[in-house]
Design an enzyme around this catalytic site. Structure first.
Site, PDB file in Angstrom:
ATOM      1  N   CYS A  42       3.469   2.705   2.530  1.00 10.10           N
ATOM      2  CA  CYS A  42       4.301   3.824   3.042  1.00 10.10           C
ATOM      3  C   CYS A  42       3.104   5.035   3.762  1.00 10.10           C
ATOM      4  O   CYS A  42       2.249   5.145   3.526  1.00 10.10           O
ATOM      5  CB  CYS A  42       4.956   4.618   1.735  1.00 10.10           C
ATOM      6  SG  CYS A  42       6.115   5.858   2.224  1.00 10.10           S
ATOM      7  N   ASP A  44       3.518   7.857   3.458  1.00  6.94           N
ATOM      8  CA  ASP A  44       3.368   9.272   2.494  1.00  6.94           C
ATOM      9  C   ASP A  44       1.796   9.556   2.317  1.00  6.94           C
ATOM     10  O   ASP A  44       0.804   8.751   2.129  1.00  6.94           O
ATOM     11  CB  ASP A  44       3.763   8.666   1.232  1.00  6.94           C
ATOM     12  CG  ASP A  44       4.018  10.081   0.172  1.00  6.94           C
ATOM     13  OD1 ASP A  44       2.822  10.780  -0.180  1.00  6.94           O
ATOM     14  OD2 ASP A  44       5.117  10.285  -0.231  1.00  6.94           O
ATOM     15  N   ARG A  46       0.163  10.891   0.212  1.00 10.83           N
ATOM     16  CA  ARG A  46      -0.359  10.790  -1.009  1.00 10.83           C
ATOM     17  C   ARG A  46      -0.912   9.595  -1.562  1.00 10.83           C
ATOM     18  O   ARG A  46      -1.476   9.381  -2.475  1.00 10.83           O
ATOM     19  CB  ARG A  46       0.615  11.470  -2.066  1.00 10.83           C
ATOM     20  CG  ARG A  46       1.164  12.789  -2.090  1.00 10.83           C
ATOM     21  CD  ARG A  46       2.240  13.168  -2.902  1.00 10.83           C
ATOM     22  NE  ARG A  46       3.487  12.506  -2.291  1.00 10.83           N
ATOM     23  CZ  ARG A  46       4.823  12.654  -2.852  1.00 10.83           C
ATOM     24  NH1 ARG A  46       4.860  13.323  -3.860  1.00 10.83           N
ATOM     25  NH2 ARG A  46       5.743  11.771  -2.261  1.00 10.83           N
ATOM     26  N   HIS A  98       5.437   3.028  -3.638  1.00  6.28           N
ATOM     27  CA  HIS A  98       4.951   3.959  -4.643  1.00  6.28           C
ATOM     28  C   HIS A  98       6.454   4.492  -5.266  1.00  6.28           C
ATOM     29  O   HIS A  98       7.222   4.752  -4.531  1.00  6.28           O
ATOM     30  CB  HIS A  98       3.976   4.845  -3.973  1.00  6.28           C
ATOM     31  CG  HIS A  98       4.805   5.891  -2.850  1.00  6.28           C
ATOM     32  ND1 HIS A  98       5.068   7.144  -3.048  1.00  6.28           N
ATOM     33  CD2 HIS A  98       5.098   5.507  -1.698  1.00  6.28           C
ATOM     34  CE1 HIS A  98       5.689   7.644  -1.996  1.00  6.28           C
ATOM     35  NE2 HIS A  98       5.715   6.708  -1.026  1.00  6.28           N
ATOM     36  N   CYS A 101       8.915   7.781  -3.950  1.00  4.74           N
ATOM     37  CA  CYS A 101       8.954   7.728  -2.542  1.00  4.74           C
ATOM     38  C   CYS A 101      10.003   8.599  -2.041  1.00  4.74           C
ATOM     39  O   CYS A 101      11.191   8.297  -2.396  1.00  4.74           O
ATOM     40  CB  CYS A 101       9.087   6.119  -2.044  1.00  4.74           C
ATOM     41  SG  CYS A 101       8.932   6.063  -0.261  1.00  4.74           S
TER      42      CYS A 101
HETATM   43 CO    CO Z   1       7.013   6.790   0.512  1.00  3.46          CO
END
Ligand code: CO
Length: 211
Positions: A42, A44, A46, A98, A101
C-alpha cells in the site's frame, strides 16, 4: 517552501552515514541491482517497505498503490511485475496489506473521496465475493480488518493468474508468491498462509487461507 531544505539535508546526512558504513555502497549499486524480492504494498506512509523488512537499497523491488491492489489490466503494476520476474528474476513476490488501511476502510464504509472511489471498487469487489464471511464480522473495525486480509489473499490470486507468473512457472523458474499483512500497532508482519509456488498450489492455498 520552494526547496524543502530539510529533506535535502536529511538526504546528505543519510548518504554520508551509508558511505561511512560501507565506502563502496553507492558505487556498487550504480552498475546493477539484483533484488530477490518484489514488494507489492500500500502507498500508506506508515508502511515503508524496505524499512520494515530490514532491506537496503538494491534489495527490494517495489510497487505500491492505494490498498495494494493488483488489477489484471493495470499496465503500471503489470510492468513492474514483468520486469521483476523476467529481467531481475526475483524469487519471491510479496503482496503486503496492512490493518487500518484507509483505502480498505473507505471501500468497506463506501465513503467517497472522488476519483479514488473507482480504484477502490476493486476492494468492494473483494467484499462482494466474500459477502458471507464479511457479514459474520461483528462491527466496522472487525469488518475492515477482515477485508484487509481477504484483499491480500485475493490480490495474491491475481498475481498468480497473470501471464507473467504463469509463464515463469511454465519455464520452470522458481517463483513464490506470498500474502502478508502488517500491523500499524506493533510494526509486525504476519504471513497469511496463502503462499503459492506453482500453478497446482493456487486453489488449495486460496481455500486454506480464507478459512
Ligand atoms: Co493502506
Amino acid at each position: 517552501m520552494r526547496t524543502l531544505a530539510e529533506l535535502l539535508q536529511n538526504n546528505r546526512q543519510w548518504a554520508r552515514r551509508m558511505t561511512e558504513r560501507d565506502p563502496g555502497f553507492f558505487t556498487s549499486l550504480v552498475s546493477q541491482q539484483s533484488p530477490r524480492y518484489l514488494w507489492i504494498g500500500c502507498s500508506d506512509s506508515r508502511v515503508p517497505a524496505n524499512e520494515i523488512v530490514g532491506l537496503l537499497p538494491g534489495e527490494l523491488f517495489v510497487h505500491r498503490n492505494v490498498a495494494n491492489v493488483v488489477v489484471h489490466t493495470d499496465l503500471n503494476c503489470l510492468s513492474v511485475l514483468q520486469y521483476a520476474v523476467d529481467a531481475l528474476q526475483v524469487a519471491h513476490v510479496i503482496v503486503c496489506g496492512h490493518y487500518g488501511c484507509g483505502g480498505v476502510r473507505a471501500a468497506y464504509t463506501r465513503a467517497s473521496f472522488g476519483l479514488i472511489d473507482n480504484w477502490l471498487r476493486h476492494v468492494q469487489d473483494v467484499h462482494r465475493i466474500h459477502e458471507g464471511r464479511m457479514a459474520a464480522c461483528e462491527d466496522v473495525d472487525a469488518g475492515v480488518a477482515r477485508l484487509c486480509e481477504l484483499n491480500v489473499i485475493e490480490q495474491v490470486q491475481h498475481v498468480c493468474q497473470t501471464t507473467i507468473v504463469q509463464d515463469a512457472w511454465r519455464r520452470g523458474q522458481p517463483l513464490t508468491v506470498h500474502g502478508w499483512i502488517y500491523a500499524l500497532e506493533d510494526g509486525l508482519l504476519r504471513d497469511l498462509g496463502c503462499s503459492v509456488a506453482g500453478p497446482d498450489e493456487i486453489a488449495a492455498a486460496y481455500t486454506q487461507a480464507i478459512g
